[in-house]
Design a protein around this motif. Structure first.
Motif, PDB file in Angstrom:
ATOM      1  N   VAL A  25      42.539  26.386  46.459  1.00 54.50           N
ATOM      2  CA  VAL A  25      43.430  26.720  45.675  1.00 54.50           C
ATOM      3  C   VAL A  25      44.836  25.837  46.019  1.00 54.50           C
ATOM      4  O   VAL A  25      45.406  25.277  44.980  1.00 54.50           O
ATOM      5  N   VAL A  28      44.127  22.434  45.019  1.00 55.73           N
ATOM      6  CA  VAL A  28      44.127  22.227  43.480  1.00 55.73           C
ATOM      7  C   VAL A  28      45.710  22.208  42.952  1.00 55.73           C
ATOM      8  O   VAL A  28      46.183  21.481  42.122  1.00 55.73           O
ATOM      9  N   PHE A 180      37.283  25.893  40.928  1.00 50.93           N
ATOM     10  CA  PHE A 180      38.076  24.944  41.622  1.00 50.93           C
ATOM     11  C   PHE A 180      37.710  23.364  41.489  1.00 50.93           C
ATOM     12  O   PHE A 180      38.408  22.528  41.602  1.00 50.93           O
TER      13      PHE A 180
END
Length: 196
Positions: A25, A28, A180
């Motif tokens: 994350v 991302v 993701f």
């Protein structure tokens, strides 16, 4: 099993949750503006904001009322703060609904909510004993989440009787990992770079 789960879980959450600065994350979200988080570069892709909301809602619903009988992190205050009108986790949403949620959601709040869900999960799993991984998902937990608006009835039928460890790993680890990957496609299709 608990330590392996927690190590993998840290890879699915921000550094605020478990200190993993190289998590999926973090990669991302790296360098994206609020506007970029809301973008759907193609009709067949979600926005990254939608993905954060969706994976947080799924983890919250399944780890709390379904598997442990606890209240969700999500409540009326979170609903208002997030600026959403849905209590579910978005299964079956139509493209215009995804676009509307992507436009309306409070991006800072969805990141906070995702962190709160991740911290709750780590608290729950941190107290797990070997026997807590065993057994099946009980119908009572599924019914509780269904009554709270967590998902539509056809989805509820899929989870009752499934192995607890499979559902736990599936919803808290594999499900966000897949999304993701989708987020990396969104970054690429939107021209936002790789995030690395």
């Amino acid at each position: 099993m608990r330590d392996l789960f927690l190590a993998q879980h840290s890879a699915m959450h921000s550094a605020n949750v478990a200190g993993n600065k190289a998590s999926a994350v973090e990669r991302v979200l790296n360098g994206l503006s609020e506007e970029q988080l809301r973008v759907r570069p193609r009709e067949d892709l979600n926005s990254i904001a939608w993905i954060l909301w969706h994976v947080a809602r799924a983890e919250d619903i399944f780890l709390n009322p379904v598997l442990t009988g606890r209240s969700q992190v999500f409540d009326d205050a979170w609903m208002k703060k997030l600026n959403v009108t849905r209590k579910d986790f978005g299964i079956g949403m139509k493209s215009p609904e995804v676009s509307e949620l992507s436009r309306a959601i409070n991006v800072d709040a969805v990141r906070e909510y995702r962190d709160a869900v991740g911290k709750r999960t780590r608290e729950i799993i941190g107290g797990f004993q070997p026997g807590d991984w065993e057994g099946q998902v009980q119908q009572a937990g599924v019914d509780r989440a269904l009554a709270e608006g967590g998902f539509p009835a056809p989805v509820a039928q899929v989870f009752a009787g499934r192995p607890r460890a499979m559902v736990l790993s599936g919803l808290a680890l594999f499900h966000p990992a897949g999304h993701f990957g989708e987020a990396n496609t969104i970054r690429s299709a939107g021209g936002f770079g790789t995030g690395i």
